[in-house]
Design an enzyme around this catalytic site. Structure first.
Site, short mmCIF file in Angstrom:
data_model
loop_
_atom_site.label_atom_id
_atom_site.label_comp_id
_atom_site.label_asym_id
_atom_site.label_seq_id
_atom_site.Cartn_x
_atom_site.Cartn_y
_atom_site.Cartn_z
CD GLU A 153 -12.48 -11.26 4.56
OE1 GLU A 153 -12.26 -11.26 3.32
OE2 GLU A 153 -11.81 -10.59 5.35
CB THR A 181 -5.14 -13.59 4.03
OG1 THR A 181 -5.28 -12.24 3.61
CG2 THR A 181 -5.62 -13.71 5.45
#
Ligand code: HSE
Length: 309
Positions: free
Chosen positions: A128, A181
């Site tokens: 992530e 993102t």
């Protein structure tokens, strides 16, 4: 066990009132990941999809998460990872998290489970960090634990599994555009007014309460984002209209799923969910916006083993 195949599901996060801390594991959409032990101590990735995902272990979230795990073992063998992606990258339903969490879950099984769920969350978070620029566990936590999760801390990983009301359903509409993102996080302001912090904290607390009491009226008032959505909504085609239509059809709440562009609605009635899905897909069709739309219950178990031998 020499080989394992798992289904690693999608997830929605933030739920409007819990930026970077709330997440829900979905039943529909997910990656199929096969991991095999190999004699040489190395990691090999084979991507099996249409998305041109890198097979370089330093550029693929699965490779990055797997390396984080392997640094903590003395295993003599290596792993060949095959990823069949079922979630489009940059869609806001946890594509990268599904790959990294599914991979470390599978490797842990092949090693006879030396690592805890909190360890697996920590390793997955490296993936992530690679895609978004910052550590956050809101997608990987519900995939690994199942259900609805609240990330209390990522310094020392601490995640709480919250109750999932049985009739709760999620309706997802994803316009067919990619939002990275890292880009979506750039529009989030670093400073907020104390009044907004107070309002959002109240929303988060009352949302958690609504899960325990199954009070959908309270849930509706709580799943509201006064901090992030006002800046992100412009990135998503027809966001305000989709919200309006879904609310008219009886949605409990509507918001941006993760960093977008997917939009989620919540419902506690299958007929209402079908109606919302039909209305929002009709709206995108009218405007020639290509999309993926589906309804999912909360997946209370998370990653599932498909086969092992
Ligand atoms: N909480 C994250 C965000 C989820 O909103 O940026 C994206 O992975």
């Amino acid at each position: 066990m020499d080989s394992i195949k798992v289904f690693s599901p999608g997830s929605i996060t933030n739920l409007s009132c819990g930026y970077d801390i709330l997440g829900v594991c979905l039943q529909n959409r997910g990656d199929e990941i096969t991991v095999k032990k190999i004699d040489k101590k190395e990691i090999i990735i084979n991507s099996n999809d249409d998305y041109n995902i890198s097979e370089d272990i330093n550029k693929n979230v699965a490779g990055i998460a797997a390396q984080a795990l392997l640094k903590n073992t003395k295993t003599k063998f290596g792993f060949e990872i095959e990823i069949k992606k079922g979630i489009k990258p940059g869609s806001g339903i946890g594509s990268s998290a599904a790959s990294s969490a599914g991979t470390v879950f599978a490797i842990n099984q092949l090693l006879d489970s030396p690592f805890s769920q909190m360890d697996l969350i920590k390793f997955s978070m490296e993936g992530e960090k690679f895609v978004s620029g910052t550590y956050h566990a809101d997608n990987v936590a519900p995939i690994i634990l199942g259900g609805i999760t609240l990330v209390r801390s990522i310094d020392e990983i601490d995640v709480i599994k919250l109750p999932s009301p049985k009739s709760l359903e999620v309706i997802i509409i994803r316009p067919n555009i990619e939002i990275k993102t890292s880009d979506s996080r750039k529009v989030v302001k670093n400073k907020i007014k104390i009044e907004k912090m107070v309002q959002q904290s109240a929303n988060l607390g009352s949302f958690v309460s609504s899960l325990y009491t199954e009070d959908y009226g309270l849930m509706s008032k709580s799943v509201v984002d006064v901090i992030v959505e006002p800046n992100r909504r412009i990135l998503i085609p027809e966001f305000d209209k989709i919200k309006e239509i879904s609310k008219e059809d009886g949605a409990i709440a509507v918001g941006i799923s993760g960093s977008g562009p997917s939009i989620f609605s919540l419902s506690n009635n299958s007929t209402v969910s079908e109606k919302i899905l039909k209305s929002v897909t009709n709206h995108y069709e009218k405007l020639n916006i290509s999309y993926d739309g589906f309804i999912s219950k909360v997946n209370s178990t998370g990653i599932k083993i498909i086969e092992s031998n």
